[in-house]
Design a protein around this motif. Structure first.
Motif, short mmCIF file in Angstrom:
data_model
loop_
_atom_site.label_atom_id
_atom_site.label_comp_id
_atom_site.label_asym_id
_atom_site.label_seq_id
_atom_site.Cartn_x
_atom_site.Cartn_y
_atom_site.Cartn_z
N GLU A 56 13.23 -8.79 -1.23
CA GLU A 56 13.05 -7.33 -1.27
C GLU A 56 11.83 -6.95 -2.11
O GLU A 56 11.05 -6.08 -1.72
CB GLU A 56 14.32 -6.66 -1.79
CG GLU A 56 14.28 -5.14 -1.71
CD GLU A 56 14.19 -4.60 -0.29
OE1 GLU A 56 13.67 -3.48 -0.10
OE2 GLU A 56 14.62 -5.29 0.66
N ALA A 57 11.66 -7.60 -3.26
CA ALA A 57 10.52 -7.29 -4.13
C ALA A 57 9.20 -7.60 -3.44
O ALA A 57 8.24 -6.83 -3.55
CB ALA A 57 10.64 -8.06 -5.44
N GLY A 58 9.14 -8.71 -2.72
CA GLY A 58 7.91 -9.08 -2.00
C GLY A 58 7.59 -8.09 -0.89
O GLY A 58 6.44 -7.73 -0.67
N ARG A 59 8.63 -7.66 -0.17
CA ARG A 59 8.42 -6.68 0.90
C ARG A 59 7.96 -5.33 0.33
O ARG A 59 7.07 -4.68 0.88
CB ARG A 59 9.68 -6.52 1.73
CG ARG A 59 9.95 -7.71 2.65
CD ARG A 59 11.13 -7.48 3.58
NE ARG A 59 12.41 -7.49 2.87
CZ ARG A 59 13.09 -8.58 2.54
NH1 ARG A 59 12.60 -9.77 2.85
NH2 ARG A 59 14.23 -8.50 1.90
N LYS A 60 8.56 -4.93 -0.78
CA LYS A 60 8.15 -3.67 -1.42
C LYS A 60 6.72 -3.75 -1.93
O LYS A 60 5.94 -2.80 -1.80
CB LYS A 60 9.10 -3.31 -2.56
CG LYS A 60 10.43 -2.77 -2.09
CD LYS A 60 11.30 -2.39 -3.27
CE LYS A 60 12.64 -1.84 -2.80
NZ LYS A 60 13.51 -1.48 -3.92
N ALA A 61 6.36 -4.89 -2.52
CA ALA A 61 5.00 -5.07 -3.01
C ALA A 61 3.99 -5.03 -1.87
O ALA A 61 2.92 -4.45 -2.00
CB ALA A 61 4.89 -6.37 -3.80
N THR A 62 4.34 -5.64 -0.75
CA THR A 62 3.46 -5.61 0.42
C THR A 62 3.24 -4.17 0.87
O THR A 62 2.10 -3.75 1.10
CB THR A 62 4.06 -6.45 1.57
OG1 THR A 62 4.14 -7.82 1.14
CG2 THR A 62 3.21 -6.36 2.82
N ALA A 63 4.32 -3.41 1.00
CA ALA A 63 4.21 -2.00 1.40
C ALA A 63 3.38 -1.21 0.39
O ALA A 63 2.57 -0.35 0.77
CB ALA A 63 5.60 -1.39 1.56
N GLU A 64 3.57 -1.49 -0.88
CA GLU A 64 2.83 -0.80 -1.95
C GLU A 64 1.33 -1.08 -1.83
O GLU A 64 0.51 -0.18 -1.96
CB GLU A 64 3.36 -1.24 -3.31
CG GLU A 64 2.75 -0.53 -4.48
CD GLU A 64 3.33 0.85 -4.70
OE1 GLU A 64 2.75 1.59 -5.51
OE2 GLU A 64 4.36 1.19 -4.10
N ILE A 65 0.98 -2.33 -1.58
CA ILE A 65 -0.44 -2.68 -1.45
C ILE A 65 -1.04 -2.00 -0.22
O ILE A 65 -2.14 -1.46 -0.28
CB ILE A 65 -0.61 -4.21 -1.39
CG1 ILE A 65 -0.27 -4.82 -2.76
CG2 ILE A 65 -2.03 -4.60 -0.98
CD1 ILE A 65 -0.12 -6.32 -2.76
N VAL A 66 -0.32 -2.01 0.89
CA VAL A 66 -0.80 -1.35 2.10
C VAL A 66 -1.04 0.14 1.82
O VAL A 66 -2.08 0.69 2.20
CB VAL A 66 0.20 -1.54 3.26
CG1 VAL A 66 -0.11 -0.60 4.42
CG2 VAL A 66 0.19 -2.99 3.73
N ASN A 67 -0.10 0.79 1.15
CA ASN A 67 -0.22 2.23 0.86
C ASN A 67 -1.30 2.55 -0.16
O ASN A 67 -1.97 3.57 -0.03
CB ASN A 67 1.12 2.78 0.37
CG ASN A 67 2.15 2.84 1.48
OD1 ASN A 67 1.81 2.98 2.65
ND2 ASN A 67 3.41 2.72 1.12
#
Length: 126
Positions: A56-67
């Motif tokens: 979950e943390a990796g997926r959230k970090a990915t979304a955060e970087i994209v945004n």
């Protein structure tokens, strides 16, 4: 720009790639909790290659970087180690002698989000 969640993941990547000579910047977060500190540096790069954990943390970090890096082309390479928590777990599983390699991931096709105004990758067909 290569981004890894942990130092062992970065070392595993170098081992898999046979210690490539590359001229890219590398960010090792050591924890996605450090992402805020890395964002200003990431925003200065046209291409960001992510090797974050399958959690979950990796997926959230990915979304955060994209945004937070809208001008960058963000490439998620987590498909390379699909079925494993991270690059290091993938490497450890591949190096176990005599064990069945049942978790072999499919051919790696990274997930790409092109930079604004740039054409995306061609998918399928000619």
């Amino acid at each position: 720009m290569l981004v890894f969640e942990g130092f062992m993941d970065f070392l595993s990547y170098l081992t898999i790639k046979k210690y490539p000579a590359f001229s890219l910047n590398v960010v090792v977060l050591n924890s996605v909790a450090n992402l805020d500190k890395a964002i200003p540096f990431l925003q200065c790069n046209n291409n960001i290659h992510l090797f974050l954990d399958h959690d979950e943390a990796g997926r959230k970090a990915t979304a955060e970087i994209v945004n937070r890096c809208p001008e960058s082309r963000v490439i998620d390479h987590s498909g390379f180690y699909l079925g494993y928590k991270d690059v290091n777990d993938y490497l450890k599983a591949k190096k176990r002698p005599g064990e069945e390699q049942a978790k072999t991931p499919p051919r790696h096709v990274p997930s790409v989000r092109p930079a604004p105004g740039k054409p995306g990758p061609k998918v399928g067909g000619k």
